[in-house]
Design an enzyme around this catalytic site. Structure first.
Site, PDB file in Angstrom:
ATOM      1  N   PHE A 149      33.702  41.126  -8.831  1.00 42.73           N
ATOM      2  CA  PHE A 149      33.127  40.604  -7.515  1.00 42.73           C
ATOM      3  C   PHE A 149      31.769  42.069  -7.372  1.00 42.73           C
ATOM      4  O   PHE A 149      30.993  41.231  -6.645  1.00 42.73           O
ATOM      5  CB  PHE A 149      33.486  41.648  -6.144  1.00 42.73           C
ATOM      6  CG  PHE A 149      33.744  43.362  -6.163  1.00 42.73           C
ATOM      7  CD1 PHE A 149      32.354  44.442  -6.511  1.00 42.73           C
ATOM      8  CD2 PHE A 149      34.444  44.175  -7.490  1.00 42.73           C
ATOM      9  CE1 PHE A 149      32.264  45.315  -6.107  1.00 42.73           C
ATOM     10  CE2 PHE A 149      34.179  45.284  -7.509  1.00 42.73           C
ATOM     11  CZ  PHE A 149      33.041  45.987  -7.187  1.00 42.73           C
ATOM     12  N   LYS A 173      36.333  30.129 -11.154  1.00 45.95           N
ATOM     13  CA  LYS A 173      37.116  30.870 -10.166  1.00 45.95           C
ATOM     14  C   LYS A 173      37.132  32.027 -10.218  1.00 45.95           C
ATOM     15  O   LYS A 173      36.672  33.563 -11.177  1.00 45.95           O
ATOM     16  CB  LYS A 173      38.797  31.364 -10.746  1.00 45.95           C
ATOM     17  CG  LYS A 173      39.929  31.935 -10.327  1.00 45.95           C
ATOM     18  CD  LYS A 173      39.931  32.743  -8.725  1.00 45.95           C
ATOM     19  CE  LYS A 173      39.957  33.922  -9.648  1.00 45.95           C
ATOM     20  NZ  LYS A 173      39.596  34.608  -8.626  1.00 45.95           N
ATOM     21  N   GLU A 176      37.696  37.125  -5.074  1.00 40.95           N
ATOM     22  CA  GLU A 176      37.560  36.683  -4.035  1.00 40.95           C
ATOM     23  C   GLU A 176      37.326  37.258  -2.808  1.00 40.95           C
ATOM     24  O   GLU A 176      37.678  37.106  -1.732  1.00 40.95           O
ATOM     25  CB  GLU A 176      39.327  36.148  -3.771  1.00 40.95           C
ATOM     26  CG  GLU A 176      40.433  37.417  -3.957  1.00 40.95           C
ATOM     27  CD  GLU A 176      40.951  37.353  -5.646  1.00 40.95           C
ATOM     28  OE1 GLU A 176      39.882  37.371  -6.575  1.00 40.95           O
ATOM     29  OE2 GLU A 176      41.274  38.344  -6.076  1.00 40.95           O
ATOM     30  N   ARG A 177      36.963  38.747  -3.392  1.00 43.70           N
ATOM     31  CA  ARG A 177      36.316  39.405  -2.445  1.00 43.70           C
ATOM     32  C   ARG A 177      34.933  39.196  -2.014  1.00 43.70           C
ATOM     33  O   ARG A 177      34.611  39.391  -0.516  1.00 43.70           O
ATOM     34  CB  ARG A 177      36.668  41.143  -3.167  1.00 43.70           C
ATOM     35  CG  ARG A 177      38.229  41.344  -3.048  1.00 43.70           C
ATOM     36  CD  ARG A 177      37.526  42.726  -3.367  1.00 43.70           C
ATOM     37  NE  ARG A 177      37.747  43.103  -5.340  1.00 43.70           N
ATOM     38  CZ  ARG A 177      37.705  43.293  -6.288  1.00 43.70           C
ATOM     39  NH1 ARG A 177      37.598  44.953  -5.364  1.00 43.70           N
ATOM     40  NH2 ARG A 177      38.835  43.870  -6.774  1.00 43.70           N
ATOM     41  N   SER A 226      37.661  43.717 -15.009  1.00 50.77           N
ATOM     42  CA  SER A 226      38.132  45.011 -15.028  1.00 50.77           C
ATOM     43  C   SER A 226      39.717  44.986 -16.844  1.00 50.77           C
ATOM     44  O   SER A 226      39.227  43.694 -17.114  1.00 50.77           O
ATOM     45  CB  SER A 226      39.520  45.617 -13.938  1.00 50.77           C
ATOM     46  OG  SER A 226      39.923  45.307 -14.089  1.00 50.77           O
ATOM     47  N   CYS A 281      29.263  47.069 -13.988  1.00 50.42           N
ATOM     48  CA  CYS A 281      29.123  47.723 -15.840  1.00 50.42           C
ATOM     49  C   CYS A 281      28.293  48.273 -16.334  1.00 50.42           C
ATOM     50  O   CYS A 281      28.730  49.008 -17.425  1.00 50.42           O
ATOM     51  CB  CYS A 281      30.166  45.923 -16.182  1.00 50.42           C
ATOM     52  SG  CYS A 281      28.462  44.922 -16.888  1.00 50.42           S
ATOM     53  N   GLU A 383      37.284  54.556 -14.876  1.00 49.20           N
ATOM     54  CA  GLU A 383      35.620  53.953 -14.111  1.00 49.20           C
ATOM     55  C   GLU A 383      36.203  54.395 -13.528  1.00 49.20           C
ATOM     56  O   GLU A 383      36.971  53.344 -12.683  1.00 49.20           O
ATOM     57  CB  GLU A 383      36.091  52.852 -14.947  1.00 49.20           C
ATOM     58  CG  GLU A 383      34.206  51.699 -14.329  1.00 49.20           C
ATOM     59  CD  GLU A 383      34.861  50.628 -15.019  1.00 49.20           C
ATOM     60  OE1 GLU A 383      35.345  49.251 -14.577  1.00 49.20           O
ATOM     61  OE2 GLU A 383      33.418  49.567 -15.168  1.00 49.20           O
TER      62      GLU A 383
HETATM   63  P1  NAD Z   1      38.938  42.292 -11.146  1.00 48.95           P
HETATM   64  O1  NAD Z   1      39.418  42.583 -13.042  1.00 48.95           O
HETATM   65  O2  NAD Z   1      40.054  43.198 -10.321  1.00 48.95           O
HETATM   66  O3  NAD Z   1      38.739  41.000 -11.348  1.00 48.95           O
HETATM   67  C1  NAD Z   1      38.043  40.813 -12.121  1.00 48.95           C
HETATM   68  C2  NAD Z   1      38.799  38.327 -11.819  1.00 48.95           C
HETATM   69  O4  NAD Z   1      40.209  38.810 -12.233  1.00 48.95           O
HETATM   70  C3  NAD Z   1      38.664  39.047 -10.402  1.00 48.95           C
HETATM   71  O5  NAD Z   1      38.197  36.925 -10.187  1.00 48.95           O
HETATM   72  C4  NAD Z   1      40.159  38.543  -9.938  1.00 48.95           C
HETATM   73  O6  NAD Z   1      40.671  37.567  -8.764  1.00 48.95           O
HETATM   74  C5  NAD Z   1      40.930  38.749 -10.712  1.00 48.95           C
HETATM   75  N1  NAD Z   1      42.211  39.331 -11.062  1.00 48.95           N
HETATM   76  C6  NAD Z   1      42.286  40.566 -10.776  1.00 48.95           C
HETATM   77  N2  NAD Z   1      43.935  40.478 -10.560  1.00 48.95           N
HETATM   78  C7  NAD Z   1      44.293  39.885 -11.216  1.00 48.95           C
HETATM   79  C8  NAD Z   1      45.923  39.747 -11.905  1.00 48.95           C
HETATM   80  N3  NAD Z   1      46.519  40.720 -12.104  1.00 48.95           N
HETATM   81  N4  NAD Z   1      45.645  38.602 -12.572  1.00 48.95           N
HETATM   82  C9  NAD Z   1      45.269  37.482 -12.693  1.00 48.95           C
HETATM   83  N5  NAD Z   1      43.740  37.700 -12.363  1.00 48.95           N
HETATM   84  C10 NAD Z   1      43.393  38.606 -11.648  1.00 48.95           C
HETATM   85  O7  NAD Z   1      37.231  43.082 -11.510  1.00 48.95           O
HETATM   86  P2  NAD Z   1      36.451  43.665 -10.484  1.00 48.95           P
HETATM   87  O8  NAD Z   1      36.804  44.484  -9.739  1.00 48.95           O
HETATM   88  O9  NAD Z   1      36.608  41.915  -9.369  1.00 48.95           O
HETATM   89  O10 NAD Z   1      35.503  43.605 -10.606  1.00 48.95           O
HETATM   90  C11 NAD Z   1      34.912  45.273 -11.066  1.00 48.95           C
HETATM   91  C12 NAD Z   1      35.031  45.177 -13.185  1.00 48.95           C
HETATM   92  O11 NAD Z   1      34.925  44.054 -13.853  1.00 48.95           O
HETATM   93  C13 NAD Z   1      35.067  46.622 -13.280  1.00 48.95           C
HETATM   94  O12 NAD Z   1      35.779  46.654 -13.891  1.00 48.95           O
HETATM   95  C14 NAD Z   1      33.677  46.811 -13.833  1.00 48.95           C
HETATM   96  O13 NAD Z   1      33.559  47.481 -15.295  1.00 48.95           O
HETATM   97  C15 NAD Z   1      33.775  45.282 -15.036  1.00 48.95           C
HETATM   98  N6  NAD Z   1      32.510  44.376 -15.242  1.00 48.95           N
HETATM   99  C16 NAD Z   1      32.650  44.444 -16.068  1.00 48.95           C
HETATM  100  C17 NAD Z   1      31.529  43.525 -17.276  1.00 48.95           C
HETATM  101  C18 NAD Z   1      31.574  43.436 -18.397  1.00 48.95           C
HETATM  102  O14 NAD Z   1      30.416  42.584 -18.549  1.00 48.95           O
HETATM  103  N7  NAD Z   1      32.063  44.028 -19.330  1.00 48.95           N
HETATM  104  C19 NAD Z   1      30.448  43.133 -15.948  1.00 48.95           C
HETATM  105  C20 NAD Z   1      30.687  43.182 -14.592  1.00 48.95           C
HETATM  106  C21 NAD Z   1      31.916  43.271 -14.319  1.00 48.95           C
END
Ligand code: NAD
Length: 497
Positions: A149, A173, A176-177, A226, A281, A383
């Site tokens: 998100f 994909k 969704e937020r 994450s 991140c 985090e």
């Molecule tokens: P998230 O992991 O909750 O979601 C990321 C994606 O995974 C979304 O599209 C979501 O729909 C999907 N998802 C969520 N739960 C899932 C599940 N149980 N099974 C399958 N798919 C699932 O992350 P977020 O809260 O949207 O974003 C924040 C996180 O992203 C933080 O940890 C941040 O550090 C990380 N991030 C990392 C980078 C990087 O380059 N390393 C860049 C941006 C964000």
């Protein structure tokens, strides 16, 4: 209320989706839309559409694919303000911050404009008698991207330009937020001349992700989010024979050496710790001053600035930062602050009571500063992804380096110093993928690649830049003999020169 649909084959559609998720304005807490959530049948539909589009797109000459990228770049520049507004409306970040996100995304498009050069192969003449060898890189087929998100336009654009410029068909994909910005950036690709079906958007949750991870016609997955989900995506995708790059979470430290310019370090920490409400991140979430005197100076300079942060909705042009993404995430961040107090950290600035007149239902958290945080505390290990900065005091430079190297994450880090020896030693020893020297958020430019170390990444390739060419293509090496008239007779030993 706005309905946010998939884009499949160039058309907006709900396909067979029957489920939806609410989308909110984080500044007001009001629901502003609903996004459709894909079912398994939708995954099959979008993969079949992308697979069909891949057949002709992969045969389009790279120079023509580059022309689409040039047109796309111009359109993104023209519509940057609209994209930034779409980001802010659902994410909550300030408008200038959202414009910065679009600017960084543009760099990747600019790099993709050079795709004919990037796909140029290698050729060796006379590797044997009248034998030549050529190697070049070929598109994979249908590839998918799953994005978080916190950068609803930039992270999709870390993937899309290079994936499609390399000749693949793409399925995004998004989170969704805050799903609307993704639709807007993909819509503009059509305007830039991209054939329908080459870039699609499938909205959804775990059902969509699992469908893509298991579909036999999806060749590769790029994931950013994450760490627990990155690890899950990596393990499931690779178990299904797919190429996977999965970038995860972070806990980024900044060392402040005794010789550092404290004012410069404080300015850097304010932007890197609290910009975008800490939901980056590459945010700095741990400051590590070396020596008690440095720590005392740092904390006393930081505290009044953190307390004076201007917090407001994206429409407030004076705001330094906006709200966090959801009501649930706000509670999570507040829970971490409670845990920090309970575990004995010194709460210097408490953001828990923050409320904004006229926006009482928004998901705002005030800037928070902890001092005397220790490595065993939850607020240090995990985090938080909110406007919370922890100060961990180190008695020496070596202690500071060991601290960072022991952390499970290794995304970004920085050192602030005037000492070239210390800086060079830091670059050498630190177990982190992206390192800044007097630069607090060292996000690589579009012609380098982005990626952390340790549990901040799963898979061999960083994202965008030259690493993307390798990730989104596979090598083919052709050995030819012309003329065919040379006869050496049947050779039963392994061929050699
Ligand atoms: P998230 O992991 O909750 O979601 C990321 C994606 O995974 C979304 O599209 C979501 O729909 C999907 N998802 C969520 N739960 C899932 C599940 N149980 N099974 C399958 N798919 C699932 O992350 P977020 O809260 O949207 O974003 C924040 C996180 O992203 C933080 O940890 C941040 O550090 C990380 N991030 C990392 C980078 C990087 O380059 N390393 C860049 C941006 C964000």
């Amino acid at each position: 209320m706005k309905r946010i649909e998939h884009i499949i084959g160039g058309q907006y559609t709900s396909a067979d989706s029957t489920r939806t998720a609410a989308v909110y304005n984080p500044a007001t807490g009001e629901q502003t839309g609903e996004v459709v959530l894909a079912c398994e049948a939708d995954v099959n539909t979008v993969v079949a559409t992308a697979k069909a589009a891949f057949e002709s797109w992969s045969q389009v000459p790279p120079a023509k694919r580059a022309r689409v990228m040039f047109a796309y770049k111009a359109l993104l520049e023209l519509r940057a303000d609209d994209i930034a507004s779409a980001i802010s409306a659902e994410h909550g970040k300030t408008h200038p911050d959202a414009l910065g996100e679009v600017a960084r995304a543009l760099e990747v498009v600019e790099f993709a404009c050079g795709i004919p050069h990037l796909l140029k192969g290698d050729f060796s003449r006379n590797v044997g008698p009248a034998i030549d060898t050529a190697s070049d890189r070929h598109a994979l087929g249908v590839v998918a991207g799953i994005t978080p998100f916190n950068f609803p336009a930039m992270v999709p654009l870390w993937m899309i330009p290079m994936a499609i410029a390399c000749g693949n068909a793409f399925i995004l994909k998004p989170s969704e937020r805050d799903p609307s910005a993704a639709n807007l950036v993909v819509e503009l690709l059509k305007e830039a001349g991209l054939p329908d079906g080459v870039c699609n958007v499938l909205h959804g949750d775990k059902v969509a992700v699992d469908g893509l991870l298991h579909h036999p016609d999806v060749q590769a997955i790029s994931f950013v989010g994450s760490t627990p989900i990155a690890e899950y995506v990596y393990k499931t995708g690779t178990a299904n024979g797919k190429r996977v790059q999965a970038l995860g979470g972070a806990k980024n430290h900044m060392i402040i050496m005794p010789d550092a310019d404290i004012d410069q370090a404080v300015d850097a920490l304010m932007g890197a710790g609290y910009g975008s409400a800490g939901e980056r991140c590459m945010a700095i979430s741990v400051a590590v001053p070396v020596g008690e005197e440095t720590a005392n100076r740092l904390v006393s300079a930081l505290a009044p600035k953190v307390a004076a942060l201007k917090i407001g909705p994206a429409t407030d042009t004076d705001a330094d930062m906006g709200p966090v993404i959801t009501a649930a995430h706000k509670q999570k961040v507040l829970g971490y602050i409670d845990a920090g107090v309970k575990e004995g950290a010194e709460l210097v600035v408490d953001g828990r009571g923050f409320s904004l007149q006229g926006y009482e239902n928004g998901y705002f958290v005030g800037g928070t500063l902890f001092d005397r945080v220790t490595p065993d505390m939850t607020i240090y290990r995990e985090e938080i992804f909110g406007p919370v900065l922890s100060v961990v005091r180190a008695d020496s430079y070596d202690t500071a380096v060991d601290l960072i190297n022991r952390h499970e994450y290794g995304n970004g880090t920085a050192i602030f110093t005037r000492d070239g020896d210390a800086a060079r030693n830091f670059i050498d020893r630190i177990q982190v993928g992206m390192v800044g020297v007097n630069v607090p958020i060292p996000v690589p430019v579009g012609y380098h690649s982005f990626g952390g170390w340790k549990r901040s990444i799963f898979g061999a390739h960083g994202i965008y830049g030259p690493e993307a060419v390798h990730f989104y293509t596979r090598l083919k090496t052709v050995t030819t003999r012309w003329p065919t008239g040379i006869r050496a007779g049947a050779q039963f030993n392994f061929p050699s020169n």
